[in-house]
Design an enzyme around this catalytic site. Structure first.
Site, PDB file in Angstrom:
ATOM      1  N   SER A 125       0.798  -1.247   0.025  1.00 45.54           N
ATOM      2  CA  SER A 125       0.024   0.062  -0.064  1.00 45.54           C
ATOM      3  C   SER A 125       0.996   1.475  -0.047  1.00 45.54           C
ATOM      4  CB  SER A 125      -0.859   0.116   1.271  1.00 45.54           C
ATOM      5  OG  SER A 125      -1.471   1.383   1.280  1.00 45.54           O
ATOM      6  N   TYR A 185      -1.991   0.432  10.426  1.00 44.51           N
ATOM      7  CA  TYR A 185      -2.227  -0.167   9.155  1.00 44.51           C
ATOM      8  C   TYR A 185      -0.935  -0.030   8.248  1.00 44.51           C
ATOM      9  CZ  TYR A 185      -3.630  -0.871   4.235  1.00 44.51           C
ATOM     10  OH  TYR A 185      -3.932  -1.228   2.770  1.00 44.51           O
ATOM     11  N   LYS A 201       1.275  -3.308   6.701  1.00 44.40           N
ATOM     12  CA  LYS A 201       1.590  -3.502   5.415  1.00 44.40           C
ATOM     13  C   LYS A 201       2.903  -3.596   5.032  1.00 44.40           C
ATOM     14  CE  LYS A 201      -1.020  -4.156   2.799  1.00 44.40           C
ATOM     15  NZ  LYS A 201      -1.839  -5.465   2.337  1.00 44.40           N
TER      16      LYS A 201
END
Length: 305
Positions: A116, A140, A144
């Site tokens: 991402s 997050y 990732k």
């Protein structure tokens, strides 16, 4: 070629599965259906309702014997990662470790990993290329980025190949307007229902919106190319949320205006990613303009409202 797709019932994953089946690959799908939908699963694949972090996943790999895995199964909601960072890490980090252990034990040749733009954090220059410093600003983003390091370690130790694809903001048909739904899905859904959508901040923040079928094409190209390489999958162009809203408003024929709310924690002001490396190493480029992609997306939602 036998391919296993994790998260293959999800928004992005189901489009990748469709493209793989169309190309003649034998495909198996793993998805726990927590956010994915069974009706999106191509009927020509073997489907397993399993999470990547549980022991049963290794049995699926043993049974299917894939030559490669495209790994999309993830917790993908930034706000949820702020509220439940441990749960976020279990899925995104421990899930990757379990997947790599299964690949090691059963001689899987390659993993294509859906990373991402969140790994970059707040850009210090634009467009963001793959050499940009990595400074995620949310759990997050950390969850990732961490699997990228595990991929490199497993390649060095055990010879498992990889390609890392760092996605910009993916949109298109089948995206859920709830949960971790992206802004295109949310705006479209709200306007078609006659409801005013929210814009967090002043709407001047920019993002790089890439159509889901273009993302699928990049994944297929990565199965055979860009070994050991990290690539952005993006348009290379930034678009403000206000401009995006105006385009979706036109596409839906709505006369509604948005409601502005305070910015959310963890949100980045401006971000768009260079795709020059992917163009060169994958022989890939986005094919659909934003207008074309939004038109197809709106038609999908109209047909499913």
């Amino acid at each position: 070629m036998n391919i296993l797709v994790t998260g293959g019932a999800g928004f992005i994953g189901s489009h990748i599965v469709d493209a793989l089946v169309e190309s003649g690959c034998r495909v198996a799908v793993v998805d726990d259906l927590s956010t994915g939908k069974f009706e999106h699963v191509n009927p020509g694949v073997n489907f397993y309702k399993v999470t990547v972090q549980e022991p049963d996943f290794k049995e699926v790999v043993a049974r299917e014997k894939p030559g490669a895995v495209i790994h999309l199964a993830a917790q993908a909601d930034v706000q949820h990662s702020l509220q439940e960072p441990q749960a976020d890490a279990v899925i995104n980090i421990l899930g990757m470790i379990n997947l790599l252990e299964a690949c090691r034990r059963h001689n899987v040749g390659k993993v294509v990993y859906a990373s991402s733009a969140a790994v970059y954090g707040s850009p210090i220059y634009l467009p963001v290329d793959e050499n940009h410093p990595l400074a995620p600003q949310s759990p997050y983003g950390v969850s990732k980025l961490t699997p990228e390091h595990y991929l490199r370690i497993y390649r060095d130790l055990y010879g498992i190949g990889y390609t890392i694809l760092r996605y910009a903001n993916v949109y298109g048909p089948r995206q859920d307007a709830t949960g971790e739904g992206g802004v295109v899905a949310i705006f479209t859904d709200k306007l078609l229902k006659g409801e005013k959508p929210f814009i967090f901040g002043d709407g001047g923040q920019t993002r790089d919106f890439i159509y889901v079928k273009d993302v699928a094409a990049a994944n297929l190209a990565a199965l055979r190319r860009a070994e050991g390489i990290t690539l952005n999958v993006s348009t290379g162009c930034g678009l403000s949320v206000n401009r995006l809203f105006t385009m979706i408003k036109k596409a839906t024929g709505s006369g509604l205006e948005p409601v502005y709310r305070p910015p959310r924690p963890g949100d980045i002001s401006h971000s768009y990613l260079s795709n020059e490396k992917a163009r060169g190493l994958l022989g890939w480029a986005p094919r659909r303009s934003l207008e074309e992609g939004l038109s197809e997306t709106v038609e999908f939602y109209k047909g499913n409202s």
